[in-house]
Scaffold this active site. Structure first.
Site, PDB file in Angstrom:
ATOM      1  N   GLU A 147       0.839  -1.216   0.000  1.00 33.12           N
ATOM      2  CA  GLU A 147       0.000   0.000   0.000  1.00 33.12           C
ATOM      3  C   GLU A 147       0.867   1.255   0.000  1.00 33.12           C
ATOM      4  O   GLU A 147       0.540   2.236  -0.668  1.00 33.12           O
ATOM      5  CB  GLU A 147      -0.979  -0.002   1.183  1.00 33.12           C
ATOM      6  CG  GLU A 147      -2.035  -1.117   1.140  1.00 33.12           C
ATOM      7  CD  GLU A 147      -2.832  -1.177  -0.164  1.00 33.12           C
ATOM      8  OE1 GLU A 147      -2.988  -0.146  -0.841  1.00 33.12           O
ATOM      9  OE2 GLU A 147      -3.301  -2.281  -0.520  1.00 33.12           O
ATOM     10  N   HIS A 150       2.006   2.166  -3.423  1.00 37.40           N
ATOM     11  CA  HIS A 150       1.048   2.973  -4.203  1.00 37.40           C
ATOM     12  C   HIS A 150       1.236   4.462  -3.914  1.00 37.40           C
ATOM     13  O   HIS A 150       1.131   5.291  -4.814  1.00 37.40           O
ATOM     14  CB  HIS A 150      -0.394   2.583  -3.863  1.00 37.40           C
ATOM     15  CG  HIS A 150      -0.823   1.268  -4.458  1.00 37.40           C
ATOM     16  ND1 HIS A 150      -0.579   0.930  -5.768  1.00 37.40           N
ATOM     17  CD2 HIS A 150      -1.487   0.211  -3.915  1.00 37.40           C
ATOM     18  CE1 HIS A 150      -1.083  -0.280  -6.003  1.00 37.40           C
ATOM     19  NE2 HIS A 150      -1.622  -0.737  -4.903  1.00 37.40           N
ATOM     20  N   HIS A 156      -0.048  -1.544  -9.968  1.00 41.78           N
ATOM     21  CA  HIS A 156       0.096  -2.994  -9.827  1.00 41.78           C
ATOM     22  C   HIS A 156       1.066  -3.525 -10.874  1.00 41.78           C
ATOM     23  O   HIS A 156       1.187  -2.969 -11.964  1.00 41.78           O
ATOM     24  CB  HIS A 156      -1.265  -3.681  -9.909  1.00 41.78           C
ATOM     25  CG  HIS A 156      -2.057  -3.486  -8.648  1.00 41.78           C
ATOM     26  ND1 HIS A 156      -3.401  -3.271  -8.630  1.00 41.78           N
ATOM     27  CD2 HIS A 156      -1.641  -3.454  -7.354  1.00 41.78           C
ATOM     28  CE1 HIS A 156      -3.794  -3.114  -7.369  1.00 41.78           C
ATOM     29  NE2 HIS A 156      -2.743  -3.207  -6.584  1.00 41.78           N
ATOM     30  N   CYS A 157       1.741  -4.585 -10.515  1.00 47.38           N
ATOM     31  CA  CYS A 157       2.853  -5.080 -11.327  1.00 47.38           C
ATOM     32  C   CYS A 157       2.647  -6.560 -11.615  1.00 47.38           C
ATOM     33  O   CYS A 157       2.149  -7.294 -10.761  1.00 47.38           O
ATOM     34  CB  CYS A 157       4.136  -4.849 -10.521  1.00 47.38           C
ATOM     35  SG  CYS A 157       5.618  -5.430 -11.331  1.00 47.38           S
ATOM     36  N   CYS A 161       6.861  -9.648  -7.705  1.00 47.53           N
ATOM     37  CA  CYS A 161       7.035  -8.327  -7.093  1.00 47.53           C
ATOM     38  C   CYS A 161       6.004  -8.090  -5.988  1.00 47.53           C
ATOM     39  O   CYS A 161       4.876  -8.582  -6.069  1.00 47.53           O
ATOM     40  CB  CYS A 161       6.844  -7.282  -8.196  1.00 47.53           C
ATOM     41  SG  CYS A 161       6.944  -5.574  -7.652  1.00 47.53           S
ATOM     42  N   CYS A 180      10.308  -5.558  -7.573  1.00 48.22           N
ATOM     43  CA  CYS A 180      11.049  -6.094  -8.710  1.00 48.22           C
ATOM     44  C   CYS A 180      11.982  -4.986  -9.220  1.00 48.22           C
ATOM     45  O   CYS A 180      11.903  -3.845  -8.756  1.00 48.22           O
ATOM     46  CB  CYS A 180      10.089  -6.551  -9.812  1.00 48.22           C
ATOM     47  SG  CYS A 180       9.258  -5.186 -10.648  1.00 48.22           S
ATOM     48  N   CYS A 183      10.088  -1.877 -10.592  1.00 50.36           N
ATOM     49  CA  CYS A 183       9.474  -1.032  -9.548  1.00 50.36           C
ATOM     50  C   CYS A 183      10.551  -0.335  -8.715  1.00 50.36           C
ATOM     51  O   CYS A 183      10.377   0.828  -8.331  1.00 50.36           O
ATOM     52  CB  CYS A 183       8.542  -1.852  -8.660  1.00 50.36           C
ATOM     53  SG  CYS A 183       7.027  -2.355  -9.498  1.00 50.36           S
TER      54      CYS A 183
HETATM   55 ZN    ZN Z   1      -2.568  -2.588  -4.693  1.00 49.62          ZN
HETATM   56 ZN    ZN Z   2       7.175  -4.655  -9.751  1.00 50.14          ZN
END
Ligand code: ZN
Ligand code: ZN
Length: 194
Positions: A147, A150, A156-157, A161, A180, A183
């Site tokens: 969270e 975000h 979202h990935c 990850c 990951c 990210c």
């Molecule tokens: Zn989420």
């Molecule tokens: Zn990721």
């Protein structure tokens, strides 16, 4: 309490075990150590309101609790705030949610982040399974990091990850307690730009 510019404030919502909050604080500092983020457990407990509760569902509405956290975030000028509650949450389209967060309005916005997690469905006992403290703590940390991710602008990935969307607990358990490469790179860019 002095609120650091890069401090994640952990806001207990009603009664939350102290050792779980401490575990979360240390875990978050470990995960976000690359940017030297600190975490602190807020000593003043936030109470839930009747207006946030849906009596027929027996659940709290995530967006309403999040909105109050966001207000607190603006009033107290926190860098990031993560609410932790032990009551079940739902959102408009989902029967339940593990957490919810705001996304930054712009990459340069420093004051853009409130996140909320519910720990109710993260316990094995919720599914009538034997208690597993280690697994429970790990899930709490994973949902907290997700969270907060975000609030740092991550969506979202689909890679292996922490930012993978969890529809159920099996997916929370499967995803790693790390970002990951892609990210991580986005996070680094985000922190360089603030
Ligand atoms: Zn989420
Ligand atoms: Zn990721």
């Amino acid at each position: 309490m002095e609120i650091g510019k890069t401090k994640i404030i952990i806001q207990p919502i009603e009664e939350i075990q102290e050792n779980l909050l401490r575990f979360l604080k240390e875990g978050l500092e470990g995960i976000f150590s690359f940017d030297n983020l600190k975490a602190e457990v807020w000593e003043k407990i936030l109470s839930l309101r009747d207006s946030e509760y849906n009596r027929s569902r027996g659940q709290y509405k995530g967006s309403k609790v999040l909105e109050r956290l966001l207000n607190l975030h603006y009033i107290k000028k926190t860098y990031r705030i993560l609410g932790v509650m032990d009551k079940d949450l739902y959102s408009r389209n989902l029967n339940f949610i593990f957490g919810i967060a705001t996304s930054p309005r712009s990459l340069s916005s420093k004051r853009s982040g409130a996140a909320l997690i519910s720990i109710t469905r993260l316990r094995q006992e919720f599914y009538r399974k034997p208690k597993n403290k280690i697994l429970f703590q790990k899930r709490v940390l994973k949902e907290g990091v997700h969270e907060l991710g975000h609030t740092f602008g991550l969506g979202h990935c689909n890679n292996y990850c922490i930012m993978t969307f969890s529809n159920h607990l099996g997916e929370t358990d499967e995803k790693p307690l790390e970002f990951c490469k892609s990210c991580s790179k986005k996070l680094k860019t985000y922190f360089q730009n603030i």
